[in-house]
Design a protein around this motif. Structure first.
Motif, PDB file in Angstrom:
ATOM      1  N   GLY A 262       6.942   2.188 -12.088  1.00  8.31           N
ATOM      2  CA  GLY A 262       6.741   1.220 -11.017  1.00  8.31           C
ATOM      3  C   GLY A 262       6.795  -0.213 -11.504  1.00  8.31           C
ATOM      4  N   TRP A 263       6.570  -1.134 -10.581  1.00 12.81           N
ATOM      5  CA  TRP A 263       6.567  -2.562 -10.937  1.00 12.81           C
ATOM      6  C   TRP A 263       5.147  -3.083 -10.962  1.00 12.81           C
ATOM      7  CZ3 TRP A 263      11.171  -0.579 -10.379  1.00 12.81           C
ATOM      8  CH2 TRP A 263      12.236  -1.203 -11.031  1.00 12.81           C
ATOM      9  N   THR A 264       4.855  -3.963 -11.911  1.00 16.77           N
ATOM     10  CA  THR A 264       3.501  -4.473 -12.068  1.00 16.77           C
ATOM     11  C   THR A 264       3.531  -5.976 -12.313  1.00 16.77           C
ATOM     12  OG1 THR A 264       1.366  -4.044 -13.142  1.00 16.77           O
ATOM     13  CG2 THR A 264       3.298  -4.114 -14.582  1.00 16.77           C
TER      14      THR A 264
ATOM     15  N   LEU B 111      -4.660 -10.672  -8.580  1.00 20.66           N
ATOM     16  CA  LEU B 111      -5.733  -9.781  -9.030  1.00 20.66           C
ATOM     17  C   LEU B 111      -5.463  -8.339  -8.622  1.00 20.66           C
ATOM     18  CD1 LEU B 111      -8.822 -12.079  -8.485  1.00 20.66           C
ATOM     19  CD2 LEU B 111      -7.642 -11.527 -10.622  1.00 20.66           C
ATOM     20  N   SER B 112      -4.588  -8.168  -7.649  1.00 20.62           N
ATOM     21  CA  SER B 112      -4.131  -6.814  -7.306  1.00 20.62           C
ATOM     22  C   SER B 112      -2.693  -6.923  -6.810  1.00 20.62           C
ATOM     23  CB  SER B 112      -5.030  -6.187  -6.238  1.00 20.62           C
ATOM     24  OG  SER B 112      -4.968  -6.962  -5.067  1.00 20.62           O
ATOM     25  N   LEU B 113      -1.979  -5.810  -6.879  1.00 25.04           N
ATOM     26  CA  LEU B 113      -0.589  -5.822  -6.415  1.00 25.04           C
ATOM     27  C   LEU B 113      -0.552  -5.973  -4.904  1.00 25.04           C
ATOM     28  CD1 LEU B 113       1.367  -2.989  -8.289  1.00 25.04           C
ATOM     29  CD2 LEU B 113       1.692  -5.463  -8.500  1.00 25.04           C
ATOM     30  N   PRO B 114       0.371  -6.774  -4.365  1.00 24.76           N
ATOM     31  CA  PRO B 114       0.508  -6.805  -2.915  1.00 24.76           C
ATOM     32  C   PRO B 114       0.755  -5.393  -2.376  1.00 24.76           C
ATOM     33  CG  PRO B 114       1.875  -8.494  -3.941  1.00 24.76           C
ATOM     34  CD  PRO B 114       1.332  -7.639  -5.056  1.00 24.76           C
ATOM     35  N   LYS B 115       0.249  -5.149  -1.179  1.00 21.89           N
ATOM     36  CA  LYS B 115       0.347  -3.799  -0.595  1.00 21.89           C
ATOM     37  C   LYS B 115       1.803  -3.324  -0.527  1.00 21.89           C
ATOM     38  CE  LYS B 115      -1.887  -0.631   2.167  1.00 21.89           C
ATOM     39  NZ  LYS B 115      -1.436   0.430   1.333  1.00 21.89           N
ATOM     40  N   TRP B 116       2.702  -4.233  -0.214  1.00 24.95           N
ATOM     41  CA  TRP B 116       4.104  -3.805  -0.075  1.00 24.95           C
ATOM     42  C   TRP B 116       4.679  -3.355  -1.422  1.00 24.95           C
ATOM     43  CZ3 TRP B 116       8.237  -6.011  -2.614  1.00 24.95           C
ATOM     44  CH2 TRP B 116       8.054  -7.285  -3.167  1.00 24.95           C
ATOM     45  N   VAL B 117       4.174  -3.932  -2.532  1.00 22.81           N
ATOM     46  CA  VAL B 117       4.648  -3.495  -3.855  1.00 22.81           C
ATOM     47  C   VAL B 117       4.089  -2.102  -4.164  1.00 22.81           C
ATOM     48  CG1 VAL B 117       4.774  -4.018  -6.327  1.00 22.81           C
ATOM     49  CG2 VAL B 117       4.830  -5.884  -4.648  1.00 22.81           C
TER      50      VAL B 117
ATOM     51  N   ASN C 128       3.385   0.105  -1.967  1.00 26.32           N
ATOM     52  CA  ASN C 128       4.181   1.031  -1.140  1.00 26.32           C
ATOM     53  C   ASN C 128       5.547   1.282  -1.759  1.00 26.32           C
ATOM     54  OD1 ASN C 128       2.153   1.217   0.700  1.00 26.32           O
ATOM     55  ND2 ASN C 128       2.984  -0.318   2.098  1.00 26.32           N
ATOM     56  N   PHE C 129       6.167   0.194  -2.249  1.00 22.67           N
ATOM     57  CA  PHE C 129       7.488   0.322  -2.881  1.00 22.67           C
ATOM     58  C   PHE C 129       7.390   1.279  -4.079  1.00 22.67           C
ATOM     59  CE2 PHE C 129      10.962  -0.840  -5.669  1.00 22.67           C
ATOM     60  CZ  PHE C 129      12.017  -1.089  -4.799  1.00 22.67           C
ATOM     61  N   ASN C 130       6.360   1.046  -4.909  1.00 21.45           N
ATOM     62  CA  ASN C 130       6.179   1.895  -6.098  1.00 21.45           C
ATOM     63  C   ASN C 130       5.959   3.361  -5.717  1.00 21.45           C
ATOM     64  OD1 ASN C 130       6.474  -0.136  -7.980  1.00 21.45           O
ATOM     65  ND2 ASN C 130       4.287  -0.559  -8.156  1.00 21.45           N
ATOM     66  N   SER C 131       5.144   3.571  -4.701  1.00 26.41           N
ATOM     67  CA  SER C 131       4.816   4.961  -4.368  1.00 26.41           C
ATOM     68  C   SER C 131       6.033   5.706  -3.800  1.00 26.41           C
ATOM     69  CB  SER C 131       3.631   5.022  -3.403  1.00 26.41           C
ATOM     70  OG  SER C 131       3.993   4.419  -2.193  1.00 26.41           O
ATOM     71  N   GLN C 132       6.983   4.953  -3.272  1.00 24.44           N
ATOM     72  CA  GLN C 132       8.185   5.614  -2.730  1.00 24.44           C
ATOM     73  C   GLN C 132       9.308   5.760  -3.767  1.00 24.44           C
ATOM     74  OE1 GLN C 132       9.167   3.351   0.793  1.00 24.44           O
ATOM     75  NE2 GLN C 132       7.155   3.760   1.664  1.00 24.44           N
ATOM     76  N   LEU C 133       9.095   5.150  -4.946  1.00 29.19           N
ATOM     77  CA  LEU C 133      10.178   5.148  -5.942  1.00 29.19           C
ATOM     78  C   LEU C 133      10.505   6.538  -6.474  1.00 29.19           C
ATOM     79  CD1 LEU C 133       9.759   2.160  -8.416  1.00 29.19           C
ATOM     80  CD2 LEU C 133      11.802   2.827  -7.152  1.00 29.19           C
ATOM     81  N   ASN C 134       9.454   7.227  -6.911  1.00 30.18           N
ATOM     82  CA  ASN C 134       9.617   8.591  -7.416  1.00 30.18           C
ATOM     83  C   ASN C 134      10.693   8.680  -8.504  1.00 30.18           C
ATOM     84  OD1 ASN C 134       9.152  11.278  -7.654  1.00 30.18           O
ATOM     85  ND2 ASN C 134      10.336  11.861  -5.832  1.00 30.18           N
TER      86      ASN C 134
ATOM     87  N   GLY D 276      18.087   1.557 -12.667  1.00 30.96           N
ATOM     88  CA  GLY D 276      16.998   0.587 -12.738  1.00 30.96           C
ATOM     89  C   GLY D 276      17.408  -0.727 -12.092  1.00 30.96           C
ATOM     90  N   ASP D 277      18.597  -1.202 -12.417  1.00 27.59           N
ATOM     91  CA  ASP D 277      19.096  -2.450 -11.808  1.00 27.59           C
ATOM     92  C   ASP D 277      19.212  -2.310 -10.287  1.00 27.59           C
ATOM     93  OD1 ASP D 277      19.280  -3.750 -14.210  1.00 27.59           O
ATOM     94  OD2 ASP D 277      21.469  -3.810 -14.297  1.00 27.59           O
ATOM     95  N   LYS D 278      19.692  -1.149  -9.866  1.00 32.25           N
ATOM     96  CA  LYS D 278      19.838  -0.916  -8.425  1.00 32.25           C
ATOM     97  C   LYS D 278      18.470  -1.014  -7.734  1.00 32.25           C
ATOM     98  CE  LYS D 278      21.788   2.392  -5.137  1.00 32.25           C
ATOM     99  NZ  LYS D 278      22.393   3.712  -4.957  1.00 32.25           N
ATOM    100  N   THR D 279      17.453  -0.491  -8.412  1.00 37.21           N
ATOM    101  CA  THR D 279      16.103  -0.519  -7.845  1.00 37.21           C
ATOM    102  C   THR D 279      15.568  -1.949  -7.782  1.00 37.21           C
ATOM    103  OG1 THR D 279      15.782   1.642  -8.831  1.00 37.21           O
ATOM    104  CG2 THR D 279      13.819   0.526  -8.040  1.00 37.21           C
ATOM    105  N   ILE D 280      15.894  -2.776  -8.787  1.00 34.73           N
ATOM    106  CA  ILE D 280      15.437  -4.178  -8.755  1.00 34.73           C
ATOM    107  C   ILE D 280      16.103  -4.907  -7.575  1.00 34.73           C
ATOM    108  CG2 ILE D 280      15.442  -6.387  -9.983  1.00 34.73           C
ATOM    109  CD1 ILE D 280      15.225  -4.807 -12.588  1.00 34.73           C
ATOM    110  N   LEU D 281      17.364  -4.618  -7.333  1.00 32.01           N
ATOM    111  CA  LEU D 281      18.044  -5.253  -6.191  1.00 32.01           C
ATOM    112  C   LEU D 281      17.389  -4.826  -4.873  1.00 32.01           C
ATOM    113  CD1 LEU D 281      21.735  -4.912  -7.431  1.00 32.01           C
ATOM    114  CD2 LEU D 281      20.384  -7.006  -7.313  1.00 32.01           C
ATOM    115  N   LYS D 282      16.995  -3.556  -4.806  1.00 27.19           N
ATOM    116  CA  LYS D 282      16.302  -3.068  -3.608  1.00 27.19           C
ATOM    117  C   LYS D 282      14.936  -3.758  -3.482  1.00 27.19           C
ATOM    118  CE  LYS D 282      14.877   1.273  -1.487  1.00 27.19           C
ATOM    119  NZ  LYS D 282      14.500   2.654  -1.793  1.00 27.19           N
ATOM    120  N   LEU D 283      14.245  -3.896  -4.611  1.00 27.93           N
ATOM    121  CA  LEU D 283      12.962  -4.609  -4.616  1.00 27.93           C
ATOM    122  C   LEU D 283      13.173  -6.052  -4.149  1.00 27.93           C
ATOM    123  CD1 LEU D 283       9.916  -4.346  -5.587  1.00 27.93           C
ATOM    124  CD2 LEU D 283      10.705  -5.256  -7.779  1.00 27.93           C
ATOM    125  N   GLY D 284      14.280  -6.649  -4.574  1.00 28.93           N
ATOM    126  CA  GLY D 284      14.601  -8.020  -4.174  1.00 28.93           C
ATOM    127  C   GLY D 284      14.785  -8.142  -2.666  1.00 28.93           C
ATOM    128  N   LEU D 285      15.517  -7.194  -2.073  1.00 24.57           N
ATOM    129  CA  LEU D 285      15.724  -7.232  -0.616  1.00 24.57           C
ATOM    130  C   LEU D 285      14.407  -7.030   0.121  1.00 24.57           C
ATOM    131  CD1 LEU D 285      19.063  -5.205  -0.213  1.00 24.57           C
ATOM    132  CD2 LEU D 285      18.738  -7.682  -0.032  1.00 24.57           C
TER     133      LEU D 285
END
Ligand SMILES: [Zn+2]
Length: 533
Positions: A176-178, A185-191, A193-199, A264-273
């Motif tokens: 995941g992303w951290t 002090l904590s990850l934004p909720k959307w991050v 959620n993004f991490n939990s869906q990454l699998n 991994g790069d593809k996932t960063i682009l998705k995280l960016g969007l």
């Protein structure tokens, strides 16, 4: 934050002409492809139909852009790209260094006052860096502007984002992303959620194979299986050819190296969007910046080499994924409202074995000989100078603060005399000699990498096309043009494609973006504004 002297725009007389690019964009997407090589972007140009194609077709392209520092690695490169300063001056002269005060290793974005949220380990941030960066200039000009930095490597995200981004995320090497507590002090909720869906674990059932016909690879580059390749895609043994089965490397290694795969790069682009949507980037009159640090090209280059089938496939995949990313932004933010800047933190030269086949004097500095020579000089120094006076850290030598001028002279003589005999070494040079600089690009680059207090005292500079990497793999890090040469494109939907062949410096990118955004930047930076016609 300390006071900075800013360059008032009215006094900035370096701009020449004006163009469509100088209309203020709503969003800047600054894409740094780690180890992207201009040579390969040209060689594979006819194969691109996606993002690389779009950026070239809608961009002002500088084909002679160079980093002007001697140690061409990730930390210094990203520092320059975002701060407009040479690495020496900013104190980011390498990724890791030996701290003479604590006598311990120091990581370039280490921050002992914060923790990494993922695991509570020592934090990463811009806290201990002496300067500021593009995102900070934007925040000072307009606190409502958003600055988001997303990357595979922590140092990439931190160094691109500057001191005060709204968010800086990096891959946590476990799925995941951290970030660190310096930022949140904590990850934004959307991050979360993004991490939990990454699998990412599910990729263990995937196969990485060529995305185009094998003939394209055979025709455009060297053989797939080549002497000198190393391979991180197996837990044991060696499997250097396509298809690559992620199952063979196992879950732990897959999670650790995911950011170094095209997926991994593809996932960063998705995280960016996702970030663009969450922060509504580019949606109001306050211009925003999104930094994207993509690491796969570097990971693949280190293992398989620049001219491998794997690297060609990675270029094709990034072209495709960047294409989808840009099309998405052009429709959601609005056509022509985003400025895309593409560059790299350094170049590379590929496998020595391949270069040798091309008639180039290339090689690997023999590690066993290097190690025995280092043991020999350590003994010599201890006999003639005493113990605790010289510390070796990697291939750098740091003199202890207690060393006196005579001891310094003796140690330097021993190191220069013996280390210069090592195969593949061009020169053994002192920090003082590097600081003298000179007229050549090579000497200027050496000078620009030195921090007067923190830098090592003795450097070993390899010969051209020689590498410390042994016995397999490829790398970068030299002051030579092939490691300093990087792509540079400023693109915007509808912009006329232009090629500029004047030689430009990467220190110029950050102030050029500042100019386009109509924001001030500190007078103390090294870069100047490029003219983009
Ligand atoms: Zn690298």
């Amino acid at each position: 934050m300390r006071r900075l002297l800013f360059m008032p725009l009215v006094a900035a007389s370096l701009f020449i002409g004006c163009s469509k690019l100088q209309n203020e964009p709503r969003l800047v997407v600054y894409i740094v492809v780690d180890q992207a090589m201009p040579e390969l972007l040209e060689k594979y140009d006819h194969l691109f139909t996606g993002g690389y194609r779009w950026l070239k077709d809608n961009g002002v392209r500088f084909n002679q852009a160079y980093h002007e520092h001697g140690y061409t690695t990730t930390g210094p490169g990203h520092f320059v790209l975002s701060s407009g300063r040479h690495p020496g001056k900013g104190g980011i002269f390498t990724n890791f260094w030996f701290d003479r005060e604590t006598k311990e290793s120091w990581y370039c974005v280490q921050d002992t006052a914060s923790i990494v949220l993922k695991d509570g380990s020592v934090g990463r941030s811009y806290e201990n860096i002496e300067t500021d960066a593009l995102g900070d200039w934007l925040k000072i000009a307009n606190p409502n502007s958003k600055v988001i930095s997303l990357a595979g490597k922590d140092r990439t995200s931190v160094l691109l984002g500057g001191k005060n981004p709204d968010l800086a995320l990096w891959y946590d090497k476990s799925g995941g992303w951290t970030t660190s507590s310096y930022y949140n002090l904590s990850l934004p909720k959307w991050v979360d959620n993004f991490n939990s869906q990454l699998n990412i674990e599910s990729f263990v059932d995937s196969i990485w194979d060529r995305m185009a016909d094998e003939a394209i690879y055979t025709f455009n580059t060297r053989a797939d299986n080549y002497s000198g390749e190393s391979d991180w895609t197996t837990a044991n043994g060696y499997s250097p050819t396509f298809p690559i089965e992620f199952r063979e490397m196992g879950i732990k290694k897959l999670l650790g190296s995911f950011a170094y795969t095209p997926f991994g790069d593809k996932t960063i682009l998705k995280l960016g969007l996702t970030a663009v949507n969450e922060y509504q980037l580019g949606k109001d009159e306050n211009s925003d910046i999104l930094f994207l640090g993509l690491s796969a090209t570097d990971g693949i280059g280190h293992s398989f080499g620049a001219h491998s089938h794997e690297q060609l496939d990675n270029y094709l995949r990034l072209d495709k994924n960047l294409g989808a990313f840009i099309q998405n932004l052009e429709s959601t933010v609005g056509s022509g409202k985003t400025l895309y800047v593409l560059s790299s933190d350094h170049g590379a030269f590929g496998l020595p074995e391949y270069l040798q086949s091309q008639g180039i004097d290339s090689g690997r500095i023999p590690k066993p000989k290097r190690d025995s020579l280092y043991s020999f000089v350590k003994n010599e120094i201890e006999k003639k100078v005493g113990t605790g006076k010289v510390n070796r850290y990697g291939n750098f030598f740091y003199y202890d603060n207690s060393i006196n001028p005579l001891e310094r002279k003796l140690a330097t003589e021993i190191l220069k005399t013996h280390l210069s005999k090592l195969a593949g070494i061009h020169t053994v040079i002192t920090k003082e000699d590097m600081l003298k600089g000179g007229d050549s690009d090579y000497k200027k680059r050496l000078k620009n990498m030195v921090h007067p207090e923190k830098s090592p005292d003795i450097y070993l500079i390899p010969k051209k096309y020689w590498t410390w990497i042994y016995p397999t793999g490829a790398s970068h890090g030299s002051p030579y043009d092939y490691d300093a040469h990087v792509p540079l494109i400023f693109a915007r939907g509808g912009q006329k494609a232009t090629m500029e062949s004047i030689r430009v410096k990467t220190i110029d990118i950050a102030p050029t973006i500042a100019k386009i955004l109509k924001i001030d930047f500190p007078q103390s930076i090294d870069g100047k504004v490029l003219s983009i016609e």
